[in-house]
Each structure stands twice: as C-alpha cells, then as structure tokens.
Design a protein around this motif. Sequence first.
Motif, PDB file in Angstrom:
ATOM      1  N   THR A   1       0.825  -1.206   0.000  1.00  0.00           N
ATOM      2  CA  THR A   1       0.000   0.000   0.000  1.00  0.00           C
ATOM      3  C   THR A   1       0.860   1.257   0.000  1.00  0.00           C
ATOM      4  O   THR A   1       2.051   1.223   0.349  1.00  0.00           O
ATOM      5  N   ASP A   2       0.245   2.368  -0.371  1.00  0.00           N
ATOM      6  CA  ASP A   2       0.961   3.641  -0.405  1.00  0.00           C
ATOM      7  C   ASP A   2       1.482   4.016   0.982  1.00  0.00           C
ATOM      8  O   ASP A   2       2.633   4.436   1.128  1.00  0.00           O
ATOM      9  N   PHE A   3       0.636   3.831   2.000  1.00  0.00           N
ATOM     10  CA  PHE A   3       1.081   4.152   3.355  1.00  0.00           C
ATOM     11  C   PHE A   3       2.218   3.233   3.787  1.00  0.00           C
ATOM     12  O   PHE A   3       3.185   3.676   4.415  1.00  0.00           O
ATOM     13  N   GLY A   4       2.105   1.948   3.472  1.00  0.00           N
ATOM     14  CA  GLY A   4       3.148   1.003   3.853  1.00  0.00           C
ATOM     15  C   GLY A   4       4.488   1.343   3.241  1.00  0.00           C
ATOM     16  O   GLY A   4       5.537   1.262   3.900  1.00  0.00           O
ATOM     17  N   ILE A   5       4.475   1.735   1.973  1.00  0.00           N
ATOM     18  CA  ILE A   5       5.715   2.120   1.296  1.00  0.00           C
ATOM     19  C   ILE A   5       6.302   3.370   1.932  1.00  0.00           C
ATOM     20  O   ILE A   5       7.518   3.460   2.176  1.00  0.00           O
ATOM     21  N   LYS A   6       5.439   4.345   2.259  1.00  0.00           N
ATOM     22  CA  LYS A   6       5.914   5.551   2.934  1.00  0.00           C
ATOM     23  C   LYS A   6       6.462   5.227   4.318  1.00  0.00           C
ATOM     24  O   LYS A   6       7.486   5.783   4.737  1.00  0.00           O
ATOM     25  N   SER A   7       5.787   4.334   5.010  1.00  0.00           N
ATOM     26  CA  SER A   7       6.229   3.953   6.349  1.00  0.00           C
ATOM     27  C   SER A   7       7.613   3.330   6.300  1.00  0.00           C
ATOM     28  O   SER A   7       8.504   3.686   7.090  1.00  0.00           O
ATOM     29  N   ARG A   8       7.833   2.403   5.395  1.00  0.00           N
ATOM     30  CA  ARG A   8       9.145   1.763   5.289  1.00  0.00           C
ATOM     31  C   ARG A   8      10.209   2.755   4.864  1.00  0.00           C
ATOM     32  O   ARG A   8      11.362   2.690   5.315  1.00  0.00           O
TER      33      ARG A   8
ATOM     34  N   GLY B   1      11.344  12.854   4.180  1.00  0.00           N
ATOM     35  CA  GLY B   1      10.797  14.182   4.418  1.00  0.00           C
ATOM     36  C   GLY B   1      11.092  15.134   3.276  1.00  0.00           C
ATOM     37  O   GLY B   1      10.245  15.948   2.891  1.00  0.00           O
ATOM     38  N   MET B   2      12.287  15.018   2.712  1.00  0.00           N
ATOM     39  CA  MET B   2      12.657  15.880   1.584  1.00  0.00           C
ATOM     40  C   MET B   2      11.823  15.581   0.353  1.00  0.00           C
ATOM     41  O   MET B   2      11.612  16.450  -0.494  1.00  0.00           O
ATOM     42  N   LEU B   3      11.310  14.351   0.275  1.00  0.00           N
ATOM     43  CA  LEU B   3      10.484  13.964  -0.869  1.00  0.00           C
ATOM     44  C   LEU B   3       9.004  14.269  -0.638  1.00  0.00           C
ATOM     45  O   LEU B   3       8.156  13.891  -1.443  1.00  0.00           O
ATOM     46  N   GLY B   4       8.697  14.933   0.473  1.00  0.00           N
ATOM     47  CA  GLY B   4       7.329  15.392   0.711  1.00  0.00           C
ATOM     48  C   GLY B   4       6.495  14.535   1.641  1.00  0.00           C
ATOM     49  O   GLY B   4       5.299  14.800   1.815  1.00  0.00           O
ATOM     50  N   THR B   5       7.095  13.534   2.254  1.00  0.00           N
ATOM     51  CA  THR B   5       6.344  12.680   3.181  1.00  0.00           C
ATOM     52  C   THR B   5       6.238  13.351   4.546  1.00  0.00           C
ATOM     53  O   THR B   5       7.222  13.902   5.056  1.00  0.00           O
ATOM     54  N   ASP B   6       5.055  13.293   5.131  1.00  0.00           N
ATOM     55  CA  ASP B   6       4.857  13.831   6.480  1.00  0.00           C
ATOM     56  C   ASP B   6       5.412  12.809   7.467  1.00  0.00           C
ATOM     57  O   ASP B   6       4.719  11.874   7.890  1.00  0.00           O
ATOM     58  N   VAL B   7       6.662  12.983   7.844  1.00  0.00           N
ATOM     59  CA  VAL B   7       7.369  11.996   8.653  1.00  0.00           C
ATOM     60  C   VAL B   7       6.704  11.790  10.005  1.00  0.00           C
ATOM     61  O   VAL B   7       6.509  10.656  10.455  1.00  0.00           O
ATOM     62  N   ARG B   8       6.346  12.887  10.666  1.00  0.00           N
ATOM     63  CA  ARG B   8       5.732  12.781  11.993  1.00  0.00           C
ATOM     64  C   ARG B   8       4.426  12.003  11.943  1.00  0.00           C
ATOM     65  O   ARG B   8       4.151  11.175  12.819  1.00  0.00           O
ATOM     66  N   PHE B   9       3.625  12.271  10.915  1.00  0.00           N
ATOM     67  CA  PHE B   9       2.341  11.585  10.778  1.00  0.00           C
ATOM     68  C   PHE B   9       2.552  10.090  10.523  1.00  0.00           C
ATOM     69  O   PHE B   9       1.859   9.247  11.115  1.00  0.00           O
ATOM     70  N   VAL B  10       3.502   9.746   9.667  1.00  0.00           N
ATOM     71  CA  VAL B  10       3.755   8.340   9.341  1.00  0.00           C
ATOM     72  C   VAL B  10       4.246   7.584  10.568  1.00  0.00           C
ATOM     73  O   VAL B  10       3.788   6.475  10.864  1.00  0.00           O
ATOM     74  N   TYR B  11       5.168   8.170  11.307  1.00  0.00           N
ATOM     75  CA  TYR B  11       5.636   7.542  12.542  1.00  0.00           C
ATOM     76  C   TYR B  11       4.477   7.315  13.512  1.00  0.00           C
ATOM     77  O   TYR B  11       4.343   6.246  14.122  1.00  0.00           O
ATOM     78  N   MET B  12       3.641   8.330  13.651  1.00  0.00           N
ATOM     79  CA  MET B  12       2.527   8.261  14.594  1.00  0.00           C
ATOM     80  C   MET B  12       1.567   7.146  14.225  1.00  0.00           C
ATOM     81  O   MET B  12       1.196   6.321  15.075  1.00  0.00           O
TER      82      MET B  12
END
Length: 286
Positions: free
Chosen positions: A161-168, A178-189
């Motif tokens: 999934t999109d979220f899973g790929i961002k999470s990894r 983060g530089m690629l536009g991912t909300d790091v804090r939100f994904v960690y949370m």
Amino acid sequence: MLALDFASIISQTLFATSILIVAALGLAIIFGMMGVINLAHGALITVGAYVAYTVTNAGFSLWTAFVIAPIVVALVGLIMERTVINRLYERPVDTLLATWGFALVIQELIKVIFGTSAQSVPNPYSTPVEVFGANLPQYRILLVGLAIVLLVVTYVTFKYTDFGIKSRAVIQNDEMAGMLGTDVRFVYMVTFMIGAGLAGLAGAAVSPIVGADPRTGLGYLVQSFFVVIVGGTGQLLAGTLGGSGLIGGSAAALSFVSSQTFAQTVVFAFAIIVIRIKPEGLFGGQ
C-alpha cells in the motif's frame, strides 16, 4: 490412538503458533520495523484484555470487543507516541526506559480501576469440534484463522500500500523521505498506533482463554521479543511466522513428551543459540 495423539500435537502446535503470531505482530512493527524497544507491549495486551472484559460485561459480543479493543489501545499508543516516543526515535536505547515507565503506569492504573483480581471473559465458542479424531474447541480454530488473516493483511499493508511504502521509507531514512514530501511525523505516529492497536487486538483475542489480569500481557512480552529477534527484525511475514513457530509451536510439541516448563526452557535455550549463531535472525538480512 496414535492418530489421535498426532492430531492433538498438530492442533496444539498450530494453536500455540497462532497465539504468538497475534501477540507478537504489534511488536514486530514497533520494535522490528521502527526500532522502538517497546517494553509496554505486554501492558498494551493487558489493556486489550480489559477492554474485552468491559465490553462483554456490558452485554456486547466478543466480536464487538475485537473492534473496540484495537481502537482504544491505538489511542493509548497515540498518547505514548505524541508525548514521549516521538522524541526518542534517534535514541532507541532510551525508548526502553520510556516504554517501561509507561508499562508501570498502565499496570497501576488497571489495578486502581479494576482491582488486582483476575476477571473472566466469556467464550462463546467453547463447543468442541472433531477434527481428525481430536476434539478441538471452536475458539482455537477461530484464533488460527485470525492469526492467518492478521499476518497476511499486515504484510500486504506494509509491503504494497501507499502508506506502507511511505512507512518503510520513513523508517529507513526519515530525512530523505521528508525531503520527498512525506509527512514523517504523521507516518511515525500512525505506524506506532497500528502496532499498539494490534497489541490491543491480541489482548482481546487471548482474554477468553487467560482472562483479564493486571499481569496478562507480561507472559507474552518476553515471548514476543523472542519471536521478533529470532525471526528477524523487519521481517513481518516470514520472521513473525517462523519465530512464532519456533518459540510457540516447538514448546507446545515438546510439552507432549515433557513438562511445559522444561519444554519452554529448551526452546528458549535453542532460541538463544540461534541468536548467537545468526544475530540477524532466521530470516533477517534477506
């Protein structure tokens, strides 16, 4: 008689493996993937068991508890992550003390609210079913199915999934993500909340068997860490399945020819040898 014993051994092995899959899956995310040494994992399982007790005691079904428990415990995980854990991702050793502190607080709150006595949770599926000559409780069969579904769904979620790929991506390199536009804090949370929610579901799942007690999750804490470490950190599917089979399944099989305590001792000793020989775990580094 031999067929009956064989069926009993297979069923007990599958059941023990399934229980550990359900119990360890949340830790496989929080510790195995995120690197947070979550000593509050057992306490989160305990909270899930007490949610199941509260829900069923209010007259609702166990299935309702299966829905509510992960939501409640995920919210507990949200509090943990937002207040303390989010400041410690770069200091994984410090998460050990932080999560242990949370575990103590949760355990004492449970004692204040529910008391120190164990509470029973009704099992609506206690009627045995004959499988290959062995009488198996329906609930054990349900838990095997639950373990398979949870394992597959969790793996697919974080793999495809999109979220899973961002999470990894965040877990591997949060600065680049983060530089690629991912909300790091939100994904960690959210990732932490998913792991906590799975621990809550595990507590609800085992509650009809072990009940709700302030120490319910402690036994699963050590076993879950062994499952993740022996199976290989970061290996959600193969690691959790293999580790659960070795720690839970092997102990269950050995208990047919020895005492349960001796069987667990042998399995834990073998697990330590595996870790010594292969520190990355059975399926780590793949």
